[in-house]
Design a protein around this motif. Structure first.
Motif, PDB file in Angstrom:
ATOM      1  N   VAL A  94       8.657  -9.759  13.695  1.00 12.52           N
ATOM      2  CA  VAL A  94       8.985  -8.579  14.496  1.00 12.52           C
ATOM      3  C   VAL A  94       7.735  -7.796  14.910  1.00 12.52           C
ATOM      4  CG1 VAL A  94      11.192  -8.361  13.336  1.00 12.52           C
ATOM      5  CG2 VAL A  94       9.262  -7.007  12.537  1.00 12.52           C
ATOM      6  N   PHE A 103       1.634  -2.187  10.490  1.00 13.82           N
ATOM      7  CA  PHE A 103       2.643  -2.339   9.449  1.00 13.82           C
ATOM      8  C   PHE A 103       3.893  -2.950  10.039  1.00 13.82           C
ATOM      9  CE2 PHE A 103       6.278  -1.304   7.062  1.00 13.82           C
ATOM     10  CZ  PHE A 103       5.879  -1.748   5.814  1.00 13.82           C
ATOM     11  N   LYS A 104       4.309  -4.065   9.475  1.00 12.34           N
ATOM     12  CA  LYS A 104       5.478  -4.783   9.976  1.00 12.34           C
ATOM     13  C   LYS A 104       6.549  -4.911   8.906  1.00 12.34           C
ATOM     14  CE  LYS A 104       4.518  -8.779  11.935  1.00 12.34           C
ATOM     15  NZ  LYS A 104       3.793 -10.010  12.258  1.00 12.34           N
ATOM     16  N   ARG A 105       7.808  -4.907   9.339  1.00 16.80           N
ATOM     17  CA  ARG A 105       8.888  -5.088   8.363  1.00 16.80           C
ATOM     18  C   ARG A 105       9.013  -6.546   7.951  1.00 16.80           C
ATOM     19  NH1 ARG A 105      13.535  -3.013  11.552  1.00 16.80           N
ATOM     20  NH2 ARG A 105      12.205  -3.911  13.144  1.00 16.80           N
ATOM     21  N   SER A 106       8.942  -7.455   8.890  1.00 17.39           N
ATOM     22  CA  SER A 106       8.973  -8.869   8.516  1.00 17.39           C
ATOM     23  C   SER A 106       8.069  -9.619   9.475  1.00 17.39           C
ATOM     24  CB  SER A 106      10.402  -9.417   8.545  1.00 17.39           C
ATOM     25  OG  SER A 106      10.864  -9.543   9.864  1.00 17.39           O
ATOM     26  N   ALA A 107       7.937 -10.919   9.240  1.00 18.63           N
ATOM     27  CA  ALA A 107       6.942 -11.677   9.993  1.00 18.63           C
ATOM     28  C   ALA A 107       7.203 -11.668  11.492  1.00 18.63           C
ATOM     29  CB  ALA A 107       6.905 -13.113   9.473  1.00 18.63           C
ATOM     30  N   LEU A 114       3.091   7.367   8.988  1.00 17.19           N
ATOM     31  CA  LEU A 114       2.583   6.001   8.825  1.00 17.19           C
ATOM     32  C   LEU A 114       1.290   5.798   9.621  1.00 17.19           C
ATOM     33  CD1 LEU A 114       3.018   3.047   7.819  1.00 17.19           C
ATOM     34  CD2 LEU A 114       4.284   2.646   9.943  1.00 17.19           C
ATOM     35  N   TYR A 137       3.043  -5.964   5.278  1.00 11.77           N
ATOM     36  CA  TYR A 137       4.471  -6.232   5.345  1.00 11.77           C
ATOM     37  C   TYR A 137       5.228  -5.469   4.276  1.00 11.77           C
ATOM     38  CZ  TYR A 137       2.810 -10.032   8.227  1.00 11.77           C
ATOM     39  OH  TYR A 137       2.198 -10.747   9.223  1.00 11.77           O
ATOM     40  N   VAL A 138       6.504  -5.195   4.536  1.00 10.01           N
ATOM     41  CA  VAL A 138       7.373  -4.611   3.517  1.00 10.01           C
ATOM     42  C   VAL A 138       7.343  -5.518   2.291  1.00 10.01           C
ATOM     43  CG1 VAL A 138       9.781  -4.131   2.887  1.00 10.01           C
ATOM     44  CG2 VAL A 138       8.952  -3.521   5.152  1.00 10.01           C
ATOM     45  N   LEU A 147      -2.438   4.754   8.381  1.00  5.14           N
ATOM     46  CA  LEU A 147      -3.120   3.549   8.862  1.00  5.14           C
ATOM     47  C   LEU A 147      -4.481   3.909   9.471  1.00  5.14           C
ATOM     48  CD1 LEU A 147      -0.089   1.631  10.477  1.00  5.14           C
ATOM     49  CD2 LEU A 147      -1.196   1.139   8.277  1.00  5.14           C
TER      50      LEU A 147
END
Lengths: 300, 835
Positions: free
Chosen positions: A191, A185-189, A270, A297-298, A274
């Motif tokens: 990171v 799980f990522k907040r944005s591309a 989290l 992604y968020v 997952l």
């Protein structure tokens, strides 16, 4: 955003790279894709006096299908792996490679560099720890084979000697009735993930769990093998109850810290979620189903 | 009130300009695109001047600390270093910046570099100037600074206590206070069927992330005593008015130039302290050009953040139908370490005091405090978005509490289309709009009724799906007279813009903009307007990129901010084009020996020309320009005033507000954004996932629908990022936790939902073209996302009390809800139970 001054050296072979590491001393560093090192140098958090570029060493980026193994040259780029036909039977590798950071990083970053960097949030460690993986390492004393389970010692620390390099990553192909999944799980591309889970499950003829590996990423100093979670599934029927127990055990196994990605408690929740999902996908894949998975992604 | 605002457009004699618009309203491709996509844009950091030096700032690692030792000697000794600057030296060279606020705020000594103590992390304490950027960076590391940490002030609550002072000379952290009260509050509460009390709400700090950081080149020429700036400051007239008294240089001696700017969103308005230091460095080095190009971390830490606001003790009165009759609340705005555009934000929110709603009785007690955080700057949706978010939260919390659905809640409270122009309780005039119609379109686009059914089915499965509406007003063309509500000595009011349109010597149509475009497509829309006035096509209109004071197209309001170009900028351009058209007409009548009434403007074999319908004779633009500029012997004296070089200044029709009552019209136009979202919160990861998103915009008559839609997309991305990802959070020591993109996580394409786009046009009666300024609907998704999350989680006992929501914060809110956090947040009374 300028790096400290350094000298640049282009190695033509791994042997030469090893020699240069010796000659240029403690403050020299090897550069492959540079996706971790260059930002650190620009922020002056890393100040190598010499860079040894291994990108021009021939055949170090090849991906080969070799009987029961797939062999990845240390310089294989994440994008090369994502596109490789040789990983067709190992979908967990595609899950991982296709979502590492953003397109630019995937085009430049390498599997060997990522493993040697040993960032606690790296994607490859968790993924490869679920498979039979070994690393061919080359150093002044010649080559040695290191099992993936023995490779990481701590955050940013591996068993590699100072003058030793990863040459090849060797992955044994999983059995036919085996399936895996990597969810991050990522907040944005661009990171690192907040939490990730890699699962590889082998089913037996009765559809019970013959063997399983569950590894958590981003929630400890190294990727964490959730052995209790595995025990909740091994030799058992995989159903809602056993999956829930495995997820709970994974939550306990995590050792996260509070940071901008989330609180420690949240990260435990989290990775448990997952793990639960990754088990579900891994089982479907083990049964031969085609399932899309990977990074989330968020927002979507 | 409304009728006094109607502007009269003078009818022009020229035939072409009264013909219907051919180009205005067309989605033509932007003129700028060819240059920008081919990498031919010219940005500040692309410029290299002879003898240019580079400046690098040494910045505080502390949020609040005394500087106990500062030694630049090692840096100064590094080969390639030309000079250094320290705070003490800067103090000896300049006067503190003027302060807009009255009273305590006037006592702040705001120097462009910290002198004795630092008040935010990243504040410059010294600078080094060197032959290359690399040397400057090496030298900056050699500057030795020692600090003695002081207790940082980091929240509104702490600041109000005045226990630790950011600026001891102020004697308080309270920078401004005022009460905005309208109608009869107490009576409304007495007569209410329901009174809803709402606990602390918080609008978080976020910023804009323009692709191009701040950048400046300054040359202080000791011979001419002029300072030339090439910068990406987006409000150069404002910057000059701050720089001139600080630097002791006449304002006419400060030249401002911009070319291409890689986005601004308001954040670049307050980069003037850095512009000041660059000028001082140039002076100290004998007039050599000084370049400063900010790094991203510098930008995150020390350029500007958006205003943070906390809302306390909110009481809402409603009648038995859920119609809000009164709002009473206490707001504390946090402007960070220095009020550099502030305390204007303490009044600018009042442009949208009641939001899109009819509530008549409002009392809001406003405090602004200084804290040990990065100074704030106007951030797209500046100060209004905080108020709109607050109002939207009230709507949703009251709706859920009273069992009125969120769409119904809005329909019952919206100002009606037929009430337009609508005067708000504080005297603002909403020019036009149809909020209910926009909501209907948004619901249709997203398939509201279908989603309602899906939501009900999903709830039965235990899923958390929420449907939210956000109503955003984008008030544009601001009346600077509102500054007098902040400080009645403030010498500003009204709004104006200048522009120039000319026929150059070879007959080219050339426009000089009085705006400072940062990606809004001004070159294109200006060309569309001029093309229609002259009866030619936009590709025959040359619009000079950027802004330049030397072109004499500025007023004290010049800049690009406050959603206004379509009104102010284009009105100025239109006015100048009409003047030019009239001059051409007079000149052509003489040249063709005809009458003006017989002339027509057209494109002939030799380009743009003027024809005599009767005689069929024509003269092209080259011929006309030639007659005036280089071949003018024999021209009759009656035509000597014709220069074909026409400047026009547009004045917005404003009055100075009634300062005592805090009453008057604060903005000319009100564009609107109604967004609708469906969001699912994952029950296991707690992550919000946008399942569907619709945006409906109404900015009056559109000049270029393609540009408008692009701006709506950009605004929406900015707002979704703000709502779910971006947060300028500080830790308890005053360290910014998001000083890189890895931590700030600006929104990427991977996070964006597909957008459904709808458009309506309610022409403004107050602009010549019916247009309204737009582009600041930035926070529309913040309201909308919060509304959807509230809808998803209300039944689980969660009140969305913050504008920033992540999987983590939702996870924690649900844990708190389990332990009874809800009851303390919202309380309902029924003073007059409905019969």
């Amino acid at each position: 955003m300028y790096a400290h001054p350094f000298t640049y050296h282009r190695a033509q072979s791994l042997g030469e790279a090893t020699k240069l590491l010796h000659q240029l001393g403690e403050e020299s560093r090897v550069i492959a894709g540079g996706q971790s090192l260059i930002p650190l140098m620009k922020m002056r958090l890393a100040r190598p006096t010499a860079l040894i570029d291994i990108n021009f060493i021939p055949r170090l980026s090849e991906i080969k299908d070799h009987n029961s193994e797939v062999r990845f040259g240390a310089l294989a780029r994440h994008a090369d792996i994502e596109m490789s036909e040789h990983i067709a039977g190992i979908p967990i590798l595609h899950d991982c490679a296709s979502g590492i950071a953003d397109v630019q990083v995937r085009n430049q970053g390498t599997i060997g560099g990522s493993l040697a960097e040993a960032d606690p949030s790296g994607d490859w460690a968790a993924t490869l720890l679920t498979l039979e993986t070994s690393l061919v390492c080359a150093g002044p004393q010649g080559e040695r084979l290191v099992q993936m389970d023995d490779f990481f010692k701590d955050a940013y620390t591996t068993v590699l000697g100072r003058e030793e390099l990863v040459r090849e990553v060797v992955v044994t192909k999983p059995a036919k009735n085996s399936g895996g999944a990597y969810l991050a799980f990522k907040r944005s591309a661009c990171v690192y993930a907040t939490g990730s889970a890699a699962v590889q499950i082998t089913l037996d003829a009765k559809d019970t769990c013959k063997d399983v590996r569950i590894v958590l990423g981003c929630v400890g100093l190294t990727a964490i093998r959730a052995k209790q979670a595995e025990a909740e599934l091994r030799t058992k029927k995989i159903d809602e109850r056993t999956i829930a127990r495995a997820a709970d055990a994974a939550r306990e196994a995590a050792e996260p810290q509070n940071d901008m990605r989330g609180s420690a408690d949240y990260k435990r929740a989290l990775v448990a979620a997952l793990v639960k999902r990754a088990i579900g996908i891994a089982v479907r894949r083990a049964r031969g189903e085609h399932v899309e998975a990977g990074h989330e992604y968020v927002g979507r | 009130m409304a009728t006094t605002l109607r502007t009269k457009t003078k009818k022009t004699k020229a035939a072409a300009s009264s013909s219907p618009a051919k180009w205005v309203g067309q989605p033509i491709r932007r003129k700028e695109e060819d240059r920008l996509v081919r990498g031919k844009g010219i940005f500040v950091d692309d410029q290299k001047l002879m003898g240019m030096l580079h400046i690098r700032f040494v910045r505080s690692s502390y949020g609040h600390a005394k500087i106990t030792r500062l030694d630049v000697s090692k840096a100064a000794a590094l080969p390639g270093v030309v000079c250094t600057l320290t705070g003490a030296e800067v103090k000896s060279m300049v006067k503190p910046f003027i302060e807009i606020g009255p009273d305590a705020g006037q006592k702040i000594a705001d120097y462009p570099m910290a002198v004795d103590k630092v008040v935010f992390q990243g504040e410059p304490v010294a600078a080094v100037v060197a032959e290359t950027r690399l040397i400057a960076e090496d030298a900056a590391e050699l500057v030795e600074v020692e600090y003695e940490p002081l207790p940082p002030v980091l929240t509104a609550e702490e600041a109000l206590k005045d226990a630790s002072l950011v600026h001891p000379e102020m004697g308080t952290n309270r920078n401004w206070h005022g009460v905005f009260e309208y109608g009869n509050i107490e009576k409304a509460f007495q007569q209410a069927a329901h009174v809803v009390h709402i606990g602390r709400l918080h609008f978080h700090r976020f910023s804009s992330t323009p692709l191009e950081n701040n950048a400046v080149i300054a040359v202080w020429d000791s011979r001419s005593e002029r300072i030339e700036y090439w910068s990406n400051n987006s409000f150069p007239s404002f910057a000059a008015q701050f720089l001139s008294p600080a630097l002791g240089v006449g304002i006419d001696q400060i030249l401002m130039k911009s070319f291409d700017i890689g986005g601004g969103f308001g954040i670049k308005i307050t980069n003037y302290p850095y512009m000041a230091v660059c000028a001082l460095a140039s002076r100290k080095t004998g007039g050599r050009p000084i370049k400063w190009a900010e790094t991203r971390t510098e930008h995150m830490q020390a350029s500007a953040h958006g205003n943070e606001r906390t809302f306390f003790d909110t009481r809402v009165a409603l009648d038995k139908n859920g119609v809000i009759t009164a709002i009473d609340s206490r707001h504390v705005d946090d402007c960070g370490a220095y009020p550099r555009y502030e305390p204007l934000g303490c009044v600018i929110w009042a442009q949208v005091l009641p939001g899109a709603y009819r509530v008549k009785n409002v009392r809001i007690d406003v405090n602004q405090v200084v804290t040990n955080k990065c100074p704030v700057g106007p951030n797209r949706g500046y100060s209004r978005m905080q108020q709109l978010w607050f109002i939207e939260r009230i709507l949703d919390i009251c709706g859920h509490t009273l069992g009125v659905s969120n769409d119904e809640m809005r329909l019952r409270n919206y100002i009606r289309k037929e009430e337009m122009p609508y005067t708000t309780p504080n005297g603002c005039v909403y020019d036009s709009g149809d909020y209910a119609g926009m909501l209907a379109l948004g619901k249709k686009l997203i398939g509201w009724d279908d989603w309602k059914k899906k939501q009900a089915a999903a709830r039965k499965e235990g899923r958390w799906i929420g449907m939210g509406i956000g109503s955003t007003l984008d008030s544009g063309t601001n009346n600077f007279g509102q500054a007098q509500i902040i400080n009645n000595f403030a010498p500003f009011s009204g709004q104006s813009k200048a522009a120039n349109v000319k026929l150059d010597i070879y007959g080219e149509v050339v426009v000089s903009l009085g705006s400072v475009p940062q990606g809004q497509g001004h070159e294109t829309t200006a060309a569309q307007v001029v093309a229609d006035v002259l009866g030619i096509s936009p590709d025959l209109v040359k619009v000079k990129p950027g802004f330049d004071t030397e072109q004499n197209v500025y007023t004290g309001h010049t800049g690009t901010y406050a959603s206004q170009f379509a009104v102010t900028g284009l009105s100025a351009i239109h006015g100048a084009a009409v003047k030019l058209c009239n001059e051409i007409s007079r000149l052509a009548a003489w040249a063709l020996k005809g009458k003006e009434k017989d002339l027509e403007f057209a494109i002939g074999a030799q380009g743009p020309e003027v024809r005599d319908r009767r005689t069929k004779k024509s003269i092209n633009y080259w011929g006309l320009a030639n007659l005036v500029n280089v071949n003018n012997a024999g021209m009759p004296e009656t035509l000597w005033d014709v220069t074909l070089n026409c400047r026009h200044v547009y004045h917005a029709p404003f009055q100075v507000p009634d300062v005592k009552r805090k009453y008057g019209n604060l903005t000319l136009t009100y564009a609107a954004q109604i967004h609708v979202a469906v969001i699912e919160v994952d029950r296991e990861t707690f992550q919000p996932k946008i399942l569907a998103y619709a945006c409906v915009d109404d900015c009056g008559r559109t000049i270029n629908p393609r540009i408008v839609e692009g701006q709506v997309h950009g605004c929406t991305a900015h707002g979704i990022g703000a709502a779910l990802m971006e947060n300028c959070a500080y830790d308890s020591d005053g360290n910014l936790m998001a000083s890189t993109f890895s931590d700030y996580t600006p929104i990427t394409a991977m996070n964006m939902p597909d957008l459904l786009y709808g458009h309506m046009e309610s022409p403004s009666p107050f602009s010549y073209n019916g247009a309204k300024g737009m582009g600041e609907g930035g926070a529309a998704p913040v309201h909308t996302v919060c509304a959807a999350l509230q809808d998803a989680l209300y039944s689980s006992g969660v009140i969305i009390d913050d504008s920033h929501n992540t999987g983590d914060s939702i996870f924690r809110a649900l844990q708190r809800a389990g332990s009874g956090g809800f009851a303390s947040m919202v309380r309902v009374e029924h003073p007059r139970p409905s019969r």
